[in-house]
Design a protein around this motif. Structure first.
Motif, short mmCIF file in Angstrom:
data_model
loop_
_atom_site.label_atom_id
_atom_site.label_comp_id
_atom_site.label_asym_id
_atom_site.label_seq_id
_atom_site.Cartn_x
_atom_site.Cartn_y
_atom_site.Cartn_z
N ARG A 1 33.72 39.50 34.92
CA ARG A 1 33.86 38.93 36.26
C ARG A 1 32.69 39.36 37.15
O ARG A 1 31.84 40.13 36.76
CB ARG A 1 35.21 39.33 36.85
CG ARG A 1 36.37 38.74 36.04
CD ARG A 1 37.70 39.42 36.32
NE ARG A 1 38.20 39.10 37.65
CZ ARG A 1 39.32 39.65 38.16
NH1 ARG A 1 40.00 40.54 37.45
NH2 ARG A 1 39.73 39.32 39.37
N PHE A 2 32.69 38.82 38.37
CA PHE A 2 31.58 38.94 39.31
C PHE A 2 32.14 39.47 40.63
O PHE A 2 32.99 38.81 41.25
CB PHE A 2 30.94 37.56 39.47
CG PHE A 2 29.73 37.47 40.36
CD1 PHE A 2 28.98 38.57 40.72
CD2 PHE A 2 29.32 36.22 40.81
CE1 PHE A 2 27.86 38.45 41.51
CE2 PHE A 2 28.19 36.07 41.61
CZ PHE A 2 27.46 37.19 41.97
N PHE A 3 31.71 40.67 41.04
CA PHE A 3 32.28 41.31 42.22
C PHE A 3 31.19 41.68 43.23
O PHE A 3 30.04 41.93 42.85
CB PHE A 3 33.00 42.60 41.82
CG PHE A 3 34.18 42.40 40.93
CD1 PHE A 3 35.43 42.05 41.44
CD2 PHE A 3 34.05 42.54 39.55
CE1 PHE A 3 36.52 41.86 40.62
CE2 PHE A 3 35.14 42.35 38.71
CZ PHE A 3 36.37 42.01 39.24
N ASP A 4 31.60 41.76 44.50
CA ASP A 4 30.67 42.25 45.50
C ASP A 4 30.87 43.75 45.70
O ASP A 4 31.69 44.38 45.03
CB ASP A 4 30.79 41.47 46.82
CG ASP A 4 32.07 41.77 47.61
OD1 ASP A 4 32.85 42.67 47.21
OD2 ASP A 4 32.30 41.10 48.63
N TYR A 5 30.11 44.31 46.62
CA TYR A 5 30.08 45.74 46.87
C TYR A 5 31.41 46.28 47.40
O TYR A 5 31.64 47.50 47.40
CB TYR A 5 28.98 46.07 47.87
CG TYR A 5 29.09 45.26 49.15
CD1 TYR A 5 29.85 45.71 50.22
CD2 TYR A 5 28.47 44.02 49.26
CE1 TYR A 5 29.98 44.96 51.37
CE2 TYR A 5 28.59 43.26 50.41
CZ TYR A 5 29.35 43.73 51.46
OH TYR A 5 29.48 42.97 52.58
N ALA A 6 32.30 45.39 47.86
CA ALA A 6 33.61 45.81 48.35
C ALA A 6 34.70 45.60 47.31
O ALA A 6 35.88 45.82 47.59
CB ALA A 6 33.95 45.07 49.64
N GLY A 7 34.30 45.16 46.11
CA GLY A 7 35.27 44.93 45.06
C GLY A 7 35.95 43.57 45.12
O GLY A 7 36.92 43.32 44.40
N LYS A 8 35.44 42.66 45.97
CA LYS A 8 35.99 41.32 46.06
C LYS A 8 35.31 40.40 45.06
O LYS A 8 34.08 40.41 44.93
CB LYS A 8 35.82 40.78 47.48
CG LYS A 8 36.58 41.58 48.54
CD LYS A 8 36.38 40.99 49.93
CE LYS A 8 37.14 41.79 50.98
NZ LYS A 8 36.91 41.23 52.35
N GLU A 9 36.11 39.61 44.36
CA GLU A 9 35.55 38.73 43.35
C GLU A 9 34.80 37.58 44.00
O GLU A 9 35.22 37.02 45.02
CB GLU A 9 36.66 38.18 42.45
CG GLU A 9 36.12 37.42 41.25
CD GLU A 9 37.16 37.20 40.18
OE1 GLU A 9 36.78 36.77 39.06
OE2 GLU A 9 38.37 37.45 40.44
N ILE A 10 33.66 37.23 43.40
CA ILE A 10 32.83 36.12 43.88
C ILE A 10 33.00 34.95 42.93
O ILE A 10 32.98 35.11 41.70
CB ILE A 10 31.34 36.54 43.93
CG1 ILE A 10 31.17 37.74 44.87
CG2 ILE A 10 30.47 35.38 44.39
CD1 ILE A 10 29.75 38.31 44.89
N VAL A 11 33.14 33.76 43.48
CA VAL A 11 33.29 32.56 42.67
C VAL A 11 32.02 32.32 41.87
O VAL A 11 30.90 32.59 42.32
CB VAL A 11 33.60 31.35 43.57
CG1 VAL A 11 32.45 31.04 44.52
CG2 VAL A 11 33.93 30.12 42.73
N TRP A 12 32.16 31.83 40.65
CA TRP A 12 30.98 31.52 39.83
C TRP A 12 30.22 30.36 40.46
O TRP A 12 29.03 30.26 40.33
CB TRP A 12 31.38 31.14 38.42
CG TRP A 12 31.99 32.25 37.62
CD1 TRP A 12 33.23 32.28 37.06
CD2 TRP A 12 31.38 33.50 37.26
NE1 TRP A 12 33.44 33.45 36.40
CE2 TRP A 12 32.32 34.22 36.49
CE3 TRP A 12 30.13 34.08 37.52
CZ2 TRP A 12 32.05 35.49 35.98
CZ3 TRP A 12 29.88 35.34 37.01
CH2 TRP A 12 30.82 36.03 36.25
#
Length: 220
Positions: free
Chosen positions: A209-220
């Motif tokens: 998966r793909f996450f930002d620095y806050a641990g929130k997932e980013i859409v592909w």
């Protein structure tokens, strides 16, 4: 705990290395300036990766360019140049893919391990609302696909492995100096703490998966 940081002298890579050492990790760093690890040279990647022995609990790939030297991200389709696009792909997608070729050998078969590769939110196709930056966006989208595929493959043989793409935010480094004016920036040390915090909380359910620095997932 052992970590391998690739791109260890860059802004984010150096901060990740320093924080891991402060946290008591045994860290091996690779970089072009110190070790001759030229991510644009497949032979150099192969040589340096083959030289690594033992197993690592964390492999952190801190590599990326916005554009070739003396170049800039494209603002329009008419600005695309084949040689510039190839150079960006070589560093942002092909280099990490060649590094991942060695992952199975360098990760423990049993127990938790993490491969984290720096991506970028602008590599998200679903989040792209303004266009432009064709080479950088496309290379990071390619990287995300490579990470996703690697997670599937590694999950078959290394049940505790976690392979993710991470967006660090806009970090105050020479990498972003010319383009950070409209974005809130964070210092490399803070970015490192944020990213390592995300890594600490990952589970095998998060692999691929793909996450930002806050641990929130980013859409592909």
């Amino acid at each position: 705990m052992r970590a391998l940081v690739i791109g260890a002298t860059g802004g984010i890579g150096a901060a990740i290395t320093a924080q891991l050492k402060a946290d008591g990790w045994d860290v091996t760093g690779l970089s072009r300036s110190v070790d001759g690890f030229d991510v644009g040279d497949p032979a150099a990647i192969e040589q340096r990766m083959e030289a690594q022995t033992g197993q690592f609990d964390l492999i952190f790939v801190a590599l990326g360019i916005l554009a070739p030297v003396q170049g800039a991200p494209e603002k329009s389709l008419s600005a695309i140049k084949a040689e510039d696009m190839a150079a960006v792909y070589a560093v942002n997608a092909i280099g990490p893919a060649l590094i991942l070729r060695h992952a199975a050998r360098l990760l423990p078969k049993d127990g938790r391990s993490v491969i984290a590769t720096l991506s970028a939110r602008v590599g998200s196709i679903g989040d792209n609302k303004i266009g432009g930056w064709y080479s950088y966006r496309a290379s990071k989208a390619a990287l995300n696909q490579i990470v996703h595929g690697a997670a599937i493959e590694l999950g078959r043989s290394h049940k505790g492995s976690i392979c993710v793409a991470l967006h660090p935010g806009t970090v105050a480094t020479p990498f972003t100096a010319d383009y950070a004016g409209r974005h809130k920036t964070v210092e490399p040390q803070d970015a490192a703490k944020n990213l390592l915090g995300v890594i600490t909380n990952l589970t095998t359910e998060d692999t691929g998966r793909f996450f930002d620095y806050a641990g929130k997932e980013i859409v592909w």
